[in-house]
Design a protein around this motif. Sequence first.
Motif, PDB file in Angstrom:
ATOM      1  N   LEU A 127      26.650 -46.298  19.467  1.00  0.00           N
ATOM      2  CA  LEU A 127      25.997 -45.600  18.364  1.00  0.00           C
ATOM      3  C   LEU A 127      25.628 -44.211  18.873  1.00  0.00           C
ATOM      4  N   ASP A 128      26.293 -43.195  18.359  1.00  0.00           N
ATOM      5  CA  ASP A 128      26.108 -41.809  18.796  1.00  0.00           C
ATOM      6  C   ASP A 128      25.003 -41.176  17.955  1.00  0.00           C
ATOM      7  N   ARG A 129      23.831 -40.917  18.572  1.00  0.00           N
ATOM      8  CA  ARG A 129      22.664 -40.457  17.819  1.00  0.00           C
ATOM      9  C   ARG A 129      21.867 -39.444  18.634  1.00  0.00           C
ATOM     10  N   ILE A 130      21.028 -38.683  17.941  1.00  0.00           N
ATOM     11  CA  ILE A 130      20.111 -37.804  18.647  1.00  0.00           C
ATOM     12  C   ILE A 130      19.111 -38.663  19.432  1.00  0.00           C
ATOM     13  N   GLN A 131      18.509 -38.063  20.445  1.00  0.00           N
ATOM     14  CA  GLN A 131      17.704 -38.869  21.362  1.00  0.00           C
ATOM     15  C   GLN A 131      16.552 -39.589  20.666  1.00  0.00           C
ATOM     16  N   THR A 132      15.871 -38.925  19.760  1.00  0.00           N
ATOM     17  CA  THR A 132      14.745 -39.585  19.084  1.00  0.00           C
ATOM     18  C   THR A 132      15.216 -40.826  18.336  1.00  0.00           C
ATOM     19  N   ALA A 133      16.408 -40.761  17.746  1.00  0.00           N
ATOM     20  CA  ALA A 133      16.951 -41.916  17.034  1.00  0.00           C
ATOM     21  C   ALA A 133      17.397 -43.003  18.003  1.00  0.00           C
ATOM     22  N   VAL A 134      17.904 -42.593  19.170  1.00  0.00           N
ATOM     23  CA  VAL A 134      18.274 -43.571  20.191  1.00  0.00           C
ATOM     24  C   VAL A 134      17.056 -44.381  20.608  1.00  0.00           C
ATOM     25  N   LEU A 135      15.960 -43.697  20.897  1.00  0.00           N
ATOM     26  CA  LEU A 135      14.749 -44.388  21.332  1.00  0.00           C
ATOM     27  C   LEU A 135      14.214 -45.303  20.235  1.00  0.00           C
ATOM     28  N   LEU A 195      20.258 -22.444  22.510  1.00  0.00           N
ATOM     29  CA  LEU A 195      19.798 -23.662  23.179  1.00  0.00           C
ATOM     30  C   LEU A 195      19.993 -24.896  22.304  1.00  0.00           C
ATOM     31  N   LEU A 196      20.007 -26.050  22.963  1.00  0.00           N
ATOM     32  CA  LEU A 196      19.923 -27.308  22.245  1.00  0.00           C
ATOM     33  C   LEU A 196      18.580 -27.379  21.527  1.00  0.00           C
ATOM     34  N   ASP A 197      18.558 -28.019  20.361  1.00  0.00           N
ATOM     35  CA  ASP A 197      17.313 -28.064  19.587  1.00  0.00           C
ATOM     36  C   ASP A 197      16.353 -29.105  20.164  1.00  0.00           C
ATOM     37  N   HIS A 198      15.199 -29.234  19.527  1.00  0.00           N
ATOM     38  CA  HIS A 198      14.145 -30.091  20.072  1.00  0.00           C
ATOM     39  C   HIS A 198      14.418 -31.577  19.859  1.00  0.00           C
ATOM     40  N   GLU A 199      15.458 -31.923  19.129  1.00  0.00           N
ATOM     41  CA  GLU A 199      15.848 -33.321  19.022  1.00  0.00           C
ATOM     42  C   GLU A 199      16.552 -33.787  20.294  1.00  0.00           C
ATOM     43  N   SER A 200      16.985 -32.840  21.106  1.00  0.00           N
ATOM     44  CA  SER A 200      17.662 -33.167  22.356  1.00  0.00           C
ATOM     45  C   SER A 200      16.639 -33.531  23.424  1.00  0.00           C
ATOM     46  N   GLY A 201      17.013 -34.465  24.284  1.00  0.00           N
ATOM     47  CA  GLY A 201      16.128 -34.803  25.388  1.00  0.00           C
ATOM     48  C   GLY A 201      16.030 -33.698  26.417  1.00  0.00           C
ATOM     49  N   CYS A 217      12.024 -15.311  26.603  1.00  0.00           N
ATOM     50  CA  CYS A 217      13.333 -15.034  26.014  1.00  0.00           C
ATOM     51  C   CYS A 217      13.251 -15.172  24.508  1.00  0.00           C
ATOM     52  N   THR A 218      14.272 -14.671  23.855  1.00  0.00           N
ATOM     53  CA  THR A 218      14.429 -14.880  22.424  1.00  0.00           C
ATOM     54  C   THR A 218      15.390 -16.038  22.215  1.00  0.00           C
ATOM     55  N   VAL A 219      14.954 -17.043  21.473  1.00  0.00           N
ATOM     56  CA  VAL A 219      15.851 -18.144  21.135  1.00  0.00           C
ATOM     57  C   VAL A 219      16.623 -17.723  19.895  1.00  0.00           C
ATOM     58  N   ALA A 220      17.869 -17.293  20.114  1.00  0.00           N
ATOM     59  CA  ALA A 220      18.680 -16.768  19.017  1.00  0.00           C
ATOM     60  C   ALA A 220      19.151 -17.869  18.078  1.00  0.00           C
ATOM     61  N   GLN A 221      19.529 -19.021  18.657  1.00  0.00           N
ATOM     62  CA  GLN A 221      20.008 -20.141  17.850  1.00  0.00           C
ATOM     63  C   GLN A 221      19.612 -21.446  18.526  1.00  0.00           C
ATOM     64  N   GLU A 222      19.335 -22.453  17.702  1.00  0.00           N
ATOM     65  CA  GLU A 222      19.085 -23.808  18.189  1.00  0.00           C
ATOM     66  C   GLU A 222      20.093 -24.732  17.514  1.00  0.00           C
ATOM     67  N   VAL A 223      20.832 -25.482  18.303  1.00  0.00           N
ATOM     68  CA  VAL A 223      21.899 -26.310  17.753  1.00  0.00           C
ATOM     69  C   VAL A 223      21.803 -27.719  18.318  1.00  0.00           C
ATOM     70  N   GLY A 224      22.597 -28.616  17.752  1.00  0.00           N
ATOM     71  CA  GLY A 224      22.495 -30.014  18.134  1.00  0.00           C
ATOM     72  C   GLY A 224      23.501 -30.489  19.150  1.00  0.00           C
ATOM     73  N   HIS A 225      24.535 -29.682  19.449  1.00  0.00           N
ATOM     74  CA  HIS A 225      25.568 -30.159  20.345  1.00  0.00           C
ATOM     75  C   HIS A 225      26.077 -29.026  21.226  1.00  0.00           C
ATOM     76  N   PRO A 226      26.357 -29.302  22.508  1.00  0.00           N
ATOM     77  CA  PRO A 226      26.839 -28.251  23.417  1.00  0.00           C
ATOM     78  C   PRO A 226      28.104 -27.559  22.935  1.00  0.00           C
ATOM     79  N   THR A 227      28.994 -28.268  22.254  1.00  0.00           N
ATOM     80  CA  THR A 227      30.229 -27.632  21.785  1.00  0.00           C
ATOM     81  C   THR A 227      29.918 -26.450  20.876  1.00  0.00           C
ATOM     82  N   THR A 228      28.891 -26.592  20.045  1.00  0.00           N
ATOM     83  CA  THR A 228      28.477 -25.489  19.170  1.00  0.00           C
ATOM     84  C   THR A 228      27.950 -24.325  19.997  1.00  0.00           C
ATOM     85  N   ILE A 229      27.220 -24.650  21.058  1.00  0.00           N
ATOM     86  CA  ILE A 229      26.726 -23.592  21.949  1.00  0.00           C
ATOM     87  C   ILE A 229      27.893 -22.794  22.511  1.00  0.00           C
TER      88      ILE A 229
END
Length: 305
Positions: A127-135, A195-201, A217-229
């Motif tokens: 089950l591929d989920r964000i960390q909060t959902a995994v826990l 950076l990865l968003d706050h749903e990431s561990g 620093c300035t956080v220009a973008q927050e995303v959910g997956h490294p590929t997007t980064i």
Amino acid sequence: MNITLRQLHVFQSVAGTRNFSRTGDAVGLTQPAVSRCITELEAQMGLKLLNRTTREVTLTDAGQRLAARLPRVLEELETTLLDVRELATERRGRVRVASSPTLSANLMPDCIAQAHSALPGLELVLLDRIQTAVLASVLSGEVDFGVVIDPGEREALACETILTEPFCLACPPGHRLARKRQVRWADLQGEALVLLDHESGSRRLIDRALAEHSVQCTVAQEVGHPTTIFRMLDAGLGISVIPTLAIPPEGLPQLAVRPLLPRINREIMLVHRRNRALSPVAQAAWDLVRDVAAQQASSPPSPRA
């Protein structure tokens, strides 16, 4: 009644031999120990099972009735215990594992592939989920266990660290920091970060590292997956701090990856609900994921220039 298996086996032997000495030889006890077992059994049952004299041992009516039924009962009990004991080596069944995206992409495929070859009776369902959902799925019992970044709060979890890896810098090859062989956290001062968003561990650990080194620093973008980064860095939208495991096996040929000093690690953990033991098949899957992580630790991906 507090009757033991040993007492029943001793009585069964005495009923067959009608002799305490021969029973002692058969079950590995002294004659006084055999006598004590019979006395304790009779006390628990509240009646005499044997008539004993210096010359002979005979069964009472109650003893005859027990002796007639006991072999079938003991045989059934032994069969039941053997069946249950076989569960300890059972390696067949479905195991549900929840994992956060980076780990799902870079650790779990090898785990599933090795399960197919090494444990063909084990079906590993991811089950591929964000960390909060995994826990949440671990705590609810929806899955057998989870693969996560150190969750910090562990009171309700049983945890085992299987991999420790550092964070590194990823940036366009023309960026000023790409000219350095090693980059210090302080060198990130004033940069625009993707950076990865706050749903990431990982995000909690990255924010803490930046704060510990007084980096603003300035956080220009927050995303959910490294590929997007990686795509955003390709487009020139900033630089990033990423975990080493996020680097794909083929590397990042369009980006520069540099170690960040001082080294700050994140811990990859297996977690299951505390006070809820894993089934044997789930334990086999847990051990397999740990072993695959150890293999990956011995051959980490190489940063690209």
